[in-house]
Design a protein around this motif. Structure first.
Motif, mmCIF file in Angstrom:
data_model
loop_
_atom_site.group_PDB
_atom_site.id
_atom_site.type_symbol
_atom_site.label_atom_id
_atom_site.label_comp_id
_atom_site.label_asym_id
_atom_site.label_seq_id
_atom_site.Cartn_x
_atom_site.Cartn_y
_atom_site.Cartn_z
ATOM 1 N N ASP A 1 0.799 -1.219 0.000
ATOM 2 C CA ASP A 1 0.000 0.000 0.000
ATOM 3 C C ASP A 1 0.838 1.278 0.000
ATOM 4 O O ASP A 1 0.299 2.371 0.110
ATOM 5 N N ILE A 2 2.168 1.158 -0.137
ATOM 6 C CA ILE A 2 3.046 2.335 -0.101
ATOM 7 C C ILE A 2 3.918 2.346 -1.354
ATOM 8 O O ILE A 2 4.524 1.341 -1.713
ATOM 9 N N GLU A 3 3.984 3.521 -1.997
ATOM 10 C CA GLU A 3 4.799 3.700 -3.192
ATOM 11 C C GLU A 3 5.705 4.915 -3.001
ATOM 12 O O GLU A 3 5.226 6.001 -2.659
ATOM 13 N N VAL A 4 7.002 4.759 -3.208
ATOM 14 C CA VAL A 4 7.935 5.885 -3.164
ATOM 15 C C VAL A 4 7.914 6.543 -4.537
ATOM 16 O O VAL A 4 8.238 5.915 -5.539
ATOM 17 N N VAL A 5 7.511 7.814 -4.570
ATOM 18 C CA VAL A 5 7.342 8.522 -5.841
ATOM 19 C C VAL A 5 8.451 9.532 -6.120
ATOM 20 O O VAL A 5 8.450 10.173 -7.169
ATOM 21 N N GLY A 6 9.379 9.680 -5.166
ATOM 22 C CA GLY A 6 10.474 10.610 -5.381
ATOM 23 C C GLY A 6 11.480 10.564 -4.255
ATOM 24 O O GLY A 6 11.185 10.082 -3.162
ATOM 25 N N GLU A 7 12.687 11.050 -4.563
ATOM 26 C CA GLU A 7 13.764 11.106 -3.589
ATOM 27 C C GLU A 7 14.489 12.434 -3.715
ATOM 28 O O GLU A 7 14.524 13.030 -4.796
ATOM 29 N N ALA A 8 15.087 12.867 -2.611
ATOM 30 C CA ALA A 8 15.879 14.091 -2.591
ATOM 31 C C ALA A 8 17.047 13.903 -1.636
ATOM 32 O O ALA A 8 16.917 13.207 -0.633
ATOM 33 N N SER A 9 18.170 14.546 -1.959
ATOM 34 C CA SER A 9 19.348 14.431 -1.104
ATOM 35 C C SER A 9 19.612 15.698 -0.300
ATOM 36 O O SER A 9 20.583 15.773 0.443
ATOM 37 N N GLY A 10 18.751 16.693 -0.430
ATOM 38 C CA GLY A 10 18.898 17.941 0.323
ATOM 39 C C GLY A 10 17.553 18.623 0.475
ATOM 40 O O GLY A 10 16.578 18.256 -0.192
ATOM 41 N N GLY A 11 17.518 19.618 1.334
ATOM 42 C CA GLY A 11 16.267 20.301 1.625
ATOM 43 C C GLY A 11 15.651 21.025 0.445
ATOM 44 O O GLY A 11 14.449 20.937 0.202
ATOM 45 N N LEU A 12 16.470 21.754 -0.322
ATOM 46 C CA LEU A 12 15.930 22.477 -1.476
ATOM 47 C C LEU A 12 15.411 21.515 -2.529
ATOM 48 O O LEU A 12 14.359 21.745 -3.135
ATOM 49 N N GLU A 13 16.135 20.425 -2.733
ATOM 50 C CA GLU A 13 15.676 19.406 -3.680
ATOM 51 C C GLU A 13 14.374 18.767 -3.184
ATOM 52 O O GLU A 13 13.473 18.479 -3.975
ATOM 53 N N ALA A 14 14.272 18.555 -1.878
ATOM 54 C CA ALA A 14 13.054 17.974 -1.304
ATOM 55 C C ALA A 14 11.842 18.863 -1.590
ATOM 56 O O ALA A 14 10.776 18.371 -1.965
ATOM 57 N N ILE A 15 12.003 20.156 -1.429
ATOM 58 C CA ILE A 15 10.912 21.096 -1.708
ATOM 59 C C ILE A 15 10.464 20.952 -3.153
ATOM 60 O O ILE A 15 9.267 20.871 -3.450
ATOM 61 N N ARG B 1 19.286 17.050 9.023
ATOM 62 C CA ARG B 1 20.601 17.613 8.723
ATOM 63 C C ARG B 1 21.078 17.118 7.367
ATOM 64 O O ARG B 1 21.539 15.988 7.236
ATOM 65 N N MET B 2 20.938 17.989 6.364
ATOM 66 C CA MET B 2 21.339 17.662 5.002
ATOM 67 C C MET B 2 22.006 18.875 4.376
ATOM 68 O O MET B 2 21.648 20.006 4.690
ATOM 69 N N PRO B 3 22.950 18.637 3.484
ATOM 70 C CA PRO B 3 23.491 19.765 2.724
ATOM 71 C C PRO B 3 22.444 20.238 1.718
ATOM 72 O O PRO B 3 21.502 19.517 1.426
ATOM 73 N N GLY B 4 22.602 21.418 1.214
ATOM 74 C CA GLY B 4 21.649 21.895 0.222
ATOM 75 C C GLY B 4 20.309 22.261 0.825
ATOM 76 O O GLY B 4 19.272 22.082 0.198
ATOM 77 N N GLY B 5 20.322 22.771 2.041
ATOM 78 C CA GLY B 5 19.090 23.164 2.717
ATOM 79 C C GLY B 5 18.705 22.139 3.761
ATOM 80 O O GLY B 5 18.578 20.967 3.453
ATOM 81 N N ASP B 6 18.579 22.575 4.996
ATOM 82 C CA ASP B 6 18.282 21.626 6.071
ATOM 83 C C ASP B 6 16.813 21.221 6.075
ATOM 84 O O ASP B 6 15.967 21.857 5.457
ATOM 85 N N GLY B 7 16.523 20.135 6.785
ATOM 86 C CA GLY B 7 15.179 19.582 6.818
ATOM 87 C C GLY B 7 14.163 20.445 7.534
ATOM 88 O O GLY B 7 12.976 20.405 7.213
ATOM 89 N N ILE B 8 14.613 21.232 8.502
ATOM 90 C CA ILE B 8 13.666 22.101 9.215
ATOM 91 C C ILE B 8 13.165 23.201 8.287
ATOM 92 O O ILE B 8 11.960 23.469 8.214
ATOM 93 N N ALA B 9 14.063 23.829 7.533
ATOM 94 C CA ALA B 9 13.647 24.870 6.590
ATOM 95 C C ALA B 9 12.750 24.280 5.502
ATOM 96 O O ALA B 9 11.747 24.875 5.115
ATOM 97 N N ALA B 10 13.089 23.075 5.018
ATOM 98 C CA ALA B 10 12.271 22.428 3.998
ATOM 99 C C ALA B 10 10.892 22.079 4.556
ATOM 100 O O ALA B 10 9.876 22.259 3.876
ATOM 101 N N THR B 11 10.854 21.602 5.789
ATOM 102 C CA THR B 11 9.572 21.291 6.430
ATOM 103 C C THR B 11 8.717 22.542 6.548
ATOM 104 O O THR B 11 7.517 22.529 6.235
ATOM 105 N N ARG B 12 9.316 23.625 6.972
ATOM 106 C CA ARG B 12 8.588 24.891 7.116
ATOM 107 C C ARG B 12 7.981 25.312 5.776
ATOM 108 O O ARG B 12 6.817 25.710 5.702
ATOM 109 N N GLU B 13 8.751 25.207 4.707
ATOM 110 C CA GLU B 13 8.257 25.584 3.375
ATOM 111 C C GLU B 13 7.109 24.676 2.939
ATOM 112 O O GLU B 13 6.066 25.148 2.493
ATOM 113 N N ILE B 14 7.293 23.376 3.068
ATOM 114 C CA ILE B 14 6.284 22.415 2.617
ATOM 115 C C ILE B 14 4.985 22.563 3.399
ATOM 116 O O ILE B 14 3.900 22.557 2.825
#
Length: 126
Positions: A26-40, A56-69
């Motif tokens: 019932d779970i499908e991975v539809v994308g991957e990212a190696s940094g916060g900006l890429e995750a957004i 803690r990731m290069p290219g934008g941390d997870g907290i900033a990415a979470t806030r944006e999302i």
């Protein structure tokens, strides 16, 4: 089907999460990212139900990415809201509070039991 995006700077961790999650039908991975900006960017394009977010990731941390999302919730007409599950090695109070203040919906450690991670994804998707 629960749609998931994986955001972690370690490729082996993303691969392990993908294998673990996709072995459940019932779970499908539809994308991957190696940094916060890429995750957004990936979340914006894929609109998953849940994103597993390392803090803690290069290219934008997870907290900033979470806030944006999470700032998109209720903004996208007809759009699906994405729940953010923080998955990290560190269980420091500052990390937990920072992630929750940024809008994270859940928090688990990377050393959790596999079924705990799957259960958390299912709960947030529901």
């Amino acid at each position: 089907m629960i749609r998931v995006v994986l955001a972690d700077d370690q490729a082996v961790v993303r691969m392990g999460f993908r294998v673990l999650l996709e072995e459940h039908g019932d779970i499908e991975v539809v994308g991957e990212a190696s940094g916060g900006l890429e995750a957004i960017d990936v979340v914006r394009r894929q609109r998953p139900d849940v994103v597993l977010m390392d803090l803690r990731m290069p290219g934008g941390d997870g907290i900033a990415a979470t806030r944006e999302i999470t700032s998109w919730h209720g903004v996208v007409p007809g759009g699906r809201e994405t729940a953010v599950l923080v998955v990290t090695t560190f269980d420091l109070d500052d990390d937990v509070f920072g992630a929750l203040e940024a809008g994270a919906d859940g928090f688990v450690l990377k050393d959790c039991e596999p079924e705990e991670l799957v259960d958390a994804v299912r709960r947030l998707a529901a």
